[in-house]
Motif scaffolding. Structure first.
Motif, PDB file in Angstrom:
ATOM      1  N   ALA A  24       2.009   1.938  -5.269  1.00 34.34           N
ATOM      2  CA  ALA A  24       0.690   1.334  -5.430  1.00 34.34           C
ATOM      3  C   ALA A  24      -0.390   2.409  -5.522  1.00 34.34           C
ATOM      4  CB  ALA A  24       0.406   0.391  -4.267  1.00 34.34           C
ATOM      5  N   HIS A  25      -0.268   3.447  -4.698  1.00 39.28           N
ATOM      6  CA  HIS A  25      -1.243   4.539  -4.751  1.00 39.28           C
ATOM      7  C   HIS A  25      -1.194   5.258  -6.098  1.00 39.28           C
ATOM      8  CE1 HIS A  25      -2.954   4.505  -0.730  1.00 39.28           C
ATOM      9  NE2 HIS A  25      -1.745   4.248  -0.253  1.00 39.28           N
ATOM     10  N   GLY A  45      -2.970   3.208  -8.616  1.00 40.69           N
ATOM     11  CA  GLY A  45      -4.409   3.325  -8.435  1.00 40.69           C
ATOM     12  C   GLY A  45      -4.954   4.597  -9.050  1.00 40.69           C
ATOM     13  N   THR A  90      -4.893  -3.717  -9.788  1.00 44.99           N
ATOM     14  CA  THR A  90      -5.670  -2.526  -9.460  1.00 44.99           C
ATOM     15  C   THR A  90      -6.802  -2.401 -10.463  1.00 44.99           C
ATOM     16  OG1 THR A  90      -3.722  -1.407  -8.564  1.00 44.99           O
ATOM     17  CG2 THR A  90      -5.591  -0.027  -9.174  1.00 44.99           C
ATOM     18  N   ASN A 113      -3.106  -9.014  -4.392  1.00 41.53           N
ATOM     19  CA  ASN A 113      -1.645  -8.894  -4.318  1.00 41.53           C
ATOM     20  C   ASN A 113      -1.080 -10.303  -4.214  1.00 41.53           C
ATOM     21  OD1 ASN A 113       0.614  -6.814  -3.961  1.00 41.53           O
ATOM     22  ND2 ASN A 113       1.077  -8.292  -2.335  1.00 41.53           N
ATOM     23  N   ARG A 155      -9.137   0.777  -7.128  1.00 40.71           N
ATOM     24  CA  ARG A 155      -9.019  -0.105  -5.967  1.00 40.71           C
ATOM     25  C   ARG A 155      -8.032  -1.240  -6.246  1.00 40.71           C
ATOM     26  NH1 ARG A 155     -13.289  -3.227  -5.224  1.00 40.71           N
ATOM     27  NH2 ARG A 155     -13.931  -2.871  -7.398  1.00 40.71           N
ATOM     28  N   ALA A 156      -7.128  -1.502  -5.300  1.00 39.26           N
ATOM     29  CA  ALA A 156      -6.250  -2.668  -5.378  1.00 39.26           C
ATOM     30  C   ALA A 156      -7.017  -3.848  -4.793  1.00 39.26           C
ATOM     31  CB  ALA A 156      -4.973  -2.426  -4.606  1.00 39.26           C
ATOM     32  N   ASP A 165       0.823  -1.206   0.000  1.00 35.78           N
ATOM     33  CA  ASP A 165       0.000   0.000   0.000  1.00 35.78           C
ATOM     34  C   ASP A 165       0.863   1.265   0.000  1.00 35.78           C
ATOM     35  OD1 ASP A 165       1.032  -0.212   2.536  1.00 35.78           O
ATOM     36  OD2 ASP A 165      -0.862   0.175   3.573  1.00 35.78           O
ATOM     37  N   GLN A 185       0.448  -6.900  -8.286  1.00 37.50           N
ATOM     38  CA  GLN A 185      -0.747  -6.304  -7.708  1.00 37.50           C
ATOM     39  C   GLN A 185      -1.730  -5.943  -8.814  1.00 37.50           C
ATOM     40  OE1 GLN A 185      -1.844  -2.467  -4.905  1.00 37.50           O
ATOM     41  NE2 GLN A 185      -0.201  -3.848  -4.274  1.00 37.50           N
TER      42      GLN A 185
END
Length: 239
Positions: A50-51, A54, A83, A92, A88-89, A46, A81
């Motif tokens: 990752a953000h 997203g 997304t 993983n 939204r993820a 996270d 991962q």
């Protein structure tokens, strides 16, 4: 009942994710696949990377499956991962087969397999050297994976140099074994794909992407297995 088709785009390594996402969406793809960036530091699932993925997925309204080095509890995992197109993820996965090269870099293998839903398709995710272990694809397809997507990594090719030239054959073999389409992404973004019957699928090169449509045909029965026999054969064998 006909299987569901999924158009996948694979970006060439080093290409801007925003540019690749825009091109993939324009080409009608529903999923963009990205190799790991070797220079990127390990970070949590996270984390900032990752953000950012997203935000890009949401901005371009396309799902993104990306490989990265995941930092967790003092360990580093080669991870994938997923997304969704709304940012939204939802999955993983840590590659379960890595080999000596990964161990020498301090990477640790994952301890579970992952099914990921990308409506209306259930994906089976494979990373690292998972595509070379028949058991991974078999377990995923047995549990409901309708398509297998494998993302390899340049750091691991030294362990099995001959296998690097056989990605197409490997994709076809995994498809034949499991009766599901397979997409295998090489470390340089080169993409090989096979239909559920093992026949090679055409991969189109366009605007810095590799594009392929998986599924959409008649279901194919997997090769029959004898798990009761295999269990007896491997009893007492060290992993």
């Amino acid at each position: 009942m006909l299987g569901s088709a999924l158009k996948v785009a694979v970006a060439a390594p080093g290409r801007s994710v925003a540019t690749a996402a825009a091109a993939a969406k324009s080409a009608g793809a529903r999923l963009l696949v990205l190799n790991r960036l070797p220079e990127a530091a390990a970070e949590p699932s996270d984390g900032a990377g990752a953000h950012a993925m997203g935000e890009l997925a949401e901005a371009h309204r396309i799902a993104i499956l990306f490989a990265y080095a995941e930092a967790c509890s003092g360990r580093t995992h080669l991870a994938l991962q997923l997304t969704q197109a709304d940012g939204r993820a939802t999955a993983n996965y840590r590659a379960t087969h890595l080999g000596p090269a990964a161990e020498s870099m301090g990477w640790a293998p994952g301890n579970w397999l992952t099914l990921a839903r990308l409506e209306p398709v259930t994906l089976g995710l494979l990373g690292g050297l998972d595509h070379l272990a028949p058991e991974v694809g078999r377990a995923l397809s047995s549990l409901g994976a309708e398509t297998l997507i494998a993302v390899t990594d340049a750091a691991l090719e030294a362990d099995f140099p001959a296998a690097a030239g056989l990605y197409g054959a490997c994709a076809r073999l995994r498809a034949i074994e499991n009766g599901v389409p397979v997409c295998l992404v090489g470390p340089d973004g080169t993409t090989h794909a096979a239909a559920a019957d093992g026949m090679a699928l055409a991969v189109e090169a366009a605007d810095g992407l590799a594009l392929v449509t998986l599924g959409g045909g008649q279901p194919v029965a997997p090769v029959p297995r004898r798990p009761d026999l295999y269990h007896r054969l491997v009893e007492g064998v060290a992993g």
